[in-house]
Design a protein around this motif. Sequence first.
Motif, mmCIF file in Angstrom:
data_model
loop_
_atom_site.group_PDB
_atom_site.id
_atom_site.type_symbol
_atom_site.label_atom_id
_atom_site.label_comp_id
_atom_site.label_asym_id
_atom_site.label_seq_id
_atom_site.Cartn_x
_atom_site.Cartn_y
_atom_site.Cartn_z
ATOM 1 N N UNK A 1 -79.519 -25.532 -31.055
ATOM 2 C CA UNK A 1 -80.497 -26.611 -30.890
ATOM 3 C C UNK A 1 -80.120 -27.535 -29.743
ATOM 4 N N UNK A 2 -78.827 -27.671 -29.475
ATOM 5 C CA UNK A 2 -78.347 -28.516 -28.377
ATOM 6 C C UNK A 2 -78.265 -27.755 -27.059
ATOM 7 N N UNK A 3 -78.552 -26.457 -27.084
ATOM 8 C CA UNK A 3 -78.421 -25.586 -25.914
ATOM 9 C C UNK A 3 -76.973 -25.454 -25.468
ATOM 10 N N UNK A 4 -76.044 -25.439 -26.449
ATOM 11 C CA UNK A 4 -74.645 -25.156 -26.186
ATOM 12 C C UNK A 4 -74.419 -23.649 -26.295
ATOM 13 N N UNK A 5 -73.427 -23.143 -25.586
ATOM 14 C CA UNK A 5 -73.014 -21.744 -25.692
ATOM 15 C C UNK A 5 -71.777 -21.695 -26.582
ATOM 16 N N UNK A 6 -71.969 -21.385 -27.851
ATOM 17 C CA UNK A 6 -70.883 -21.503 -28.824
ATOM 18 C C UNK A 6 -70.401 -20.157 -29.320
ATOM 19 N N UNK A 7 -69.095 -20.098 -29.570
ATOM 20 C CA UNK A 7 -68.438 -18.925 -30.132
ATOM 21 C C UNK A 7 -67.572 -19.344 -31.311
ATOM 22 N N UNK A 8 -67.376 -18.411 -32.230
ATOM 23 C CA UNK A 8 -66.302 -18.545 -33.210
ATOM 24 C C UNK A 8 -65.165 -17.673 -32.705
ATOM 25 N N UNK A 9 -63.965 -18.264 -32.615
ATOM 26 C CA UNK A 9 -62.797 -17.556 -32.124
ATOM 27 C C UNK A 9 -61.617 -17.794 -33.064
ATOM 28 N N UNK A 10 -60.553 -17.019 -32.850
ATOM 29 C CA UNK A 10 -59.274 -17.253 -33.513
ATOM 30 C C UNK A 10 -58.405 -18.111 -32.603
ATOM 31 N N UNK A 11 -57.452 -18.842 -33.195
ATOM 32 C CA UNK A 11 -56.573 -19.695 -32.390
ATOM 33 C C UNK A 11 -55.806 -18.906 -31.329
ATOM 34 N N UNK A 12 -55.570 -17.625 -31.579
ATOM 35 C CA UNK A 12 -54.846 -16.795 -30.618
ATOM 36 C C UNK A 12 -55.648 -16.567 -29.332
ATOM 37 N N UNK A 13 -56.942 -16.808 -29.393
ATOM 38 C CA UNK A 13 -57.832 -16.569 -28.260
ATOM 39 C C UNK A 13 -57.644 -15.149 -27.714
ATOM 40 N N UNK A 14 -57.729 -14.199 -28.626
ATOM 41 C CA UNK A 14 -57.693 -12.788 -28.259
ATOM 42 C C UNK A 14 -59.134 -12.306 -28.051
ATOM 43 N N UNK A 15 -59.365 -11.020 -28.165
ATOM 44 C CA UNK A 15 -60.688 -10.471 -27.857
ATOM 45 C C UNK A 15 -61.734 -10.786 -28.924
ATOM 46 N N UNK A 16 -61.303 -11.171 -30.118
ATOM 47 C CA UNK A 16 -62.258 -11.463 -31.198
ATOM 48 C C UNK A 16 -63.208 -12.568 -30.807
ATOM 49 N N UNK A 17 -64.488 -12.374 -31.086
ATOM 50 C CA UNK A 17 -65.488 -13.403 -30.859
ATOM 51 C C UNK A 17 -66.716 -13.129 -31.685
ATOM 52 N N UNK A 18 -67.376 -14.184 -32.122
ATOM 53 C CA UNK A 18 -68.710 -14.108 -32.710
ATOM 54 C C UNK A 18 -69.558 -15.105 -31.963
ATOM 55 N N UNK A 19 -70.591 -14.640 -31.287
ATOM 56 C CA UNK A 19 -71.425 -15.505 -30.455
ATOM 57 C C UNK A 19 -72.611 -16.021 -31.247
ATOM 58 N N UNK A 20 -72.853 -17.308 -31.126
ATOM 59 C CA UNK A 20 -73.990 -17.905 -31.843
ATOM 60 C C UNK A 20 -75.329 -17.386 -31.341
#
Length: 287
Positions: free
Chosen positions: A265-284
């Motif tokens: 709704x805010x037009x942000x590009x958001x992801x869910x990541x792990x603290x390790x910042x590895x390849x894992x991602x879930x894009x909103x």
Amino acid sequence: MRPSALVSLAALAAATVLVPAQSAAARSAAALPAPVSCAGCWKPALNTSWQWQLSSLPQKPYLNVQMYDIDGFAAKDGAIVKSLKVDKPGRGVVCYISAGTYEDWRPDAGQFPAEVLGKPLEDWPGERWLDIRKYTGKLGEIMKARLDMCKAAGFDAVEPDNIDGYSNDSGFPLKAADQLAYNGWFANEAHKRGMSVGLKNDVEQIPQLLPYFDWALNEECWEQSECTTAQNGGYGYDQFVKAGKAVFNVEYNLATSKFCAKSNAQNFNSLKKKYELDAYRVACRGV
């Protein structure tokens, strides 16, 4: 690369945000040098798919995203940057470096004078806060060399981490005005090299720094309830969007159901990541 630890400051004023009185930090911002233009720089569109991967370099097949943000030192030979660009023409590649902390594993660690090394960062072994007030001396030369490294490797943009030392227990009496001066200087230096630059965290100084930065990257602003001007009163990432500048957000602990709809709704590009910042991602936004 770490959640911001904010202190309670008066809301900072800017031309885009009206407040009854101007704080000392806002008055000092008026003395900052003019922002250096970067008209020819690559700049992400408001809606930009992306991956933030710092603990390792991306491997083929790459994600079909418009922006990759990777560790600058790990990619300094330029090979991965070139590969990412060939894989998807027009893709922006961002150089992650720490601009506010010393990291004892970096190849330039021996260049930092003892006088600029502050307290260790909690939960980050080998890392210490820097006295950013010393950027006109050796510290500034080190940071300019890091920017030169990013440029030589072919990066399009820079993500300077830990540029909110004034709001942390750094071991130095850093003021908001010190942070404004350093962050503005750093952004100008990136622009001089033809690279765009993102404001990393430092939420409370958004109004003053907005003219200097081309986009923003935040960690956990939804968890911390500090994403928008409506939440904060005088500052928020919606000010970036209003200025036509992209906002990238990562949440670690919240379920996507708790922040994705709000981010979209805010037009942000958001992801869910792990603290390790590895390849894992879930894009909103699903890409």
